[in-house]
Design a protein around this motif. Structure first.
Motif, PDB file in Angstrom:
ATOM      1  N   ILE A   1      -3.438  10.859   3.430  1.00 49.72           N
ATOM      2  CA  ILE A   1      -3.861  10.030   2.288  1.00 49.72           C
ATOM      3  C   ILE A   1      -4.892   9.001   2.741  1.00 49.72           C
ATOM      4  O   ILE A   1      -5.951   8.834   2.104  1.00 49.72           O
ATOM      5  CB  ILE A   1      -2.640   9.318   1.666  1.00 49.72           C
TER       6      ILE A   1
ATOM      7  N   TYR B   1       1.281   4.283  -3.017  1.00 44.60           N
ATOM      8  CA  TYR B   1       1.155   5.741  -2.911  1.00 44.60           C
ATOM      9  C   TYR B   1       2.456   6.436  -3.302  1.00 44.60           C
ATOM     10  O   TYR B   1       2.438   7.534  -3.861  1.00 44.60           O
ATOM     11  CB  TYR B   1       0.733   6.129  -1.491  1.00 44.60           C
TER      12      TYR B   1
ATOM     13  N   LYS C   1      -8.779   8.642   1.607  1.00 43.27           N
ATOM     14  CA  LYS C   1      -9.325   7.447   0.961  1.00 43.27           C
ATOM     15  C   LYS C   1     -10.526   6.905   1.729  1.00 43.27           C
ATOM     16  O   LYS C   1     -11.479   6.422   1.121  1.00 43.27           O
ATOM     17  CB  LYS C   1      -8.246   6.360   0.846  1.00 43.27           C
ATOM     18  N   ARG C   2     -10.482   6.985   3.052  1.00 42.59           N
ATOM     19  CA  ARG C   2     -11.602   6.480   3.847  1.00 42.59           C
ATOM     20  C   ARG C   2     -12.900   7.229   3.548  1.00 42.59           C
ATOM     21  O   ARG C   2     -13.972   6.637   3.581  1.00 42.59           O
ATOM     22  CB  ARG C   2     -11.284   6.565   5.347  1.00 42.59           C
TER      23      ARG C   2
ATOM     24  N   ARG D   1      -7.285   0.193   3.423  1.00 43.42           N
ATOM     25  CA  ARG D   1      -7.492   1.618   3.587  1.00 43.42           C
ATOM     26  C   ARG D   1      -7.277   1.970   5.046  1.00 43.42           C
ATOM     27  O   ARG D   1      -7.547   1.190   5.910  1.00 43.42           O
ATOM     28  CB  ARG D   1      -8.906   2.023   3.172  1.00 43.42           C
TER      29      ARG D   1
ATOM     30  N   SER E   1     -10.586  10.756  -4.374  1.00 40.68           N
ATOM     31  CA  SER E   1      -9.735  10.093  -5.360  1.00 40.68           C
ATOM     32  C   SER E   1      -8.274  10.449  -5.085  1.00 40.68           C
ATOM     33  O   SER E   1      -7.969  11.402  -4.359  1.00 40.68           O
ATOM     34  CB  SER E   1     -10.113  10.546  -6.773  1.00 40.68           C
ATOM     35  N   LEU E   2      -7.367   9.691  -5.692  1.00 47.96           N
ATOM     36  CA  LEU E   2      -5.952  10.002  -5.524  1.00 47.96           C
ATOM     37  C   LEU E   2      -5.627  11.375  -6.094  1.00 47.96           C
ATOM     38  O   LEU E   2      -4.779  12.102  -5.549  1.00 47.96           O
ATOM     39  CB  LEU E   2      -5.098   8.927  -6.191  1.00 47.96           C
TER      40      LEU E   2
ATOM     41  N   THR F   1       0.829  -1.199   0.000  1.00 51.91           N
ATOM     42  CA  THR F   1       0.000   0.000   0.000  1.00 51.91           C
ATOM     43  C   THR F   1       0.866   1.252   0.000  1.00 51.91           C
ATOM     44  O   THR F   1       0.636   2.190  -0.767  1.00 51.91           O
ATOM     45  CB  THR F   1      -0.917   0.015   1.235  1.00 51.91           C
TER      46      THR F   1
ATOM     47  N   PRO G   1     -11.281  -0.263  -7.133  1.00 53.98           N
ATOM     48  CA  PRO G   1     -10.182   0.243  -6.310  1.00 53.98           C
ATOM     49  C   PRO G   1      -9.000  -0.700  -6.375  1.00 53.98           C
ATOM     50  O   PRO G   1      -9.145  -1.875  -6.692  1.00 53.98           O
ATOM     51  CB  PRO G   1     -10.786   0.267  -4.907  1.00 53.98           C
TER      52      PRO G   1
END
Length: 206
Positions: free
Chosen positions: A74, A46, A78-79, A206, A83-84, A42, A201
């Motif tokens: 981040i 990122y 996400k939670r 997350r 979006s990124l 993960t 996803p």
């Protein structure tokens, strides 16, 4: 906030970012994975998307206190469904907006957009749950007493506002039914647009 208070808070933050020897605190990928309950994969994901920028000491990634704070941001983003790209925008504002006013305003705007989107999704879910509940009641009634099917159908249509058509199972079944009988009960058609299609996803915690 006064300059004195701001400097005091900044000094407190700086103190937690340093080791007892006074050196800037650093973290390994294992440290961050354990702290936030995510996998190494993960964190590398990122990093690959430019959201984290650890330095390298040979083959080892070394993360700064800033990297740790960015990872926290981040994961929080996400939670709540950002979006990124949205997360990257807010992180960039944090980097260039020294008093954070622009970042806070943009964050507030994005949060309100998410609240509106989630409210719409909740309304769609509530509508679908109501239709399914009404349909289950229809089928339960018909199973208990087939003679009440017409009445049960009417109750179902009233419960869903007449917007759902109860279709026959298939043409062959309908053809064998008695002309005096309604076609057998089948589940209602899905509500068009009741759920938003989203990109799948990544396989990440997350």
């Amino acid at each position: 906030m006064s300059d004195t208070t701001r400097r005091a808070r900044s000094g407190a933050a700086d103190a937690t970012d340093r080791t007892p020897a006074g050196r800037a605190r650093t973290y390994s990928i294992a440290d961050l994975a354990a702290a936030f309950g995510v996998t190494h994969r993960t964190i590398r994901y990122y990093e690959d998307h430019g959201l984290l920028s650890p330095r390298r000491e040979g083959q080892v990634r070394v993360y700064s206190a800033t990297d740790r704070a960015r990872l926290s941001w981040i994961l929080r983003g996400k939670r709540v469904g950002f979006s990124l790209a949205e997360i990257a925008e807010l992180l960039d504002l944090y980097s260039y907006d020294r008093d954070r006013t622009a970042q806070r305003r943009r964050t507030l705007e994005k949060c309100r957009e998410r609240i509106a989107a989630l409210t719409r999704q909740r309304d769609d879910i509530d509508k679908t749950l109501g239709e399914l509940t009404a349909f289950c009641a229809l089928v339960d009634s018909v199973l208990a007493d087939p003679s009440v099917e017409a009445e049960a159908r009417a109750r179902f249509q009233a419960a869903v506002g007449g917007g759902i058509v109860v279709r026959p199972c298939d043409d062959a079944t309908a053809a064998t039914a008695s002309p005096s009988q309604d076609p057998p009960v089948q589940a209602p058609e899905p509500v068009s647009g009741s759920s938003a299609e989203a990109d799948p996803p990544p396989d990440l915690e997350r």
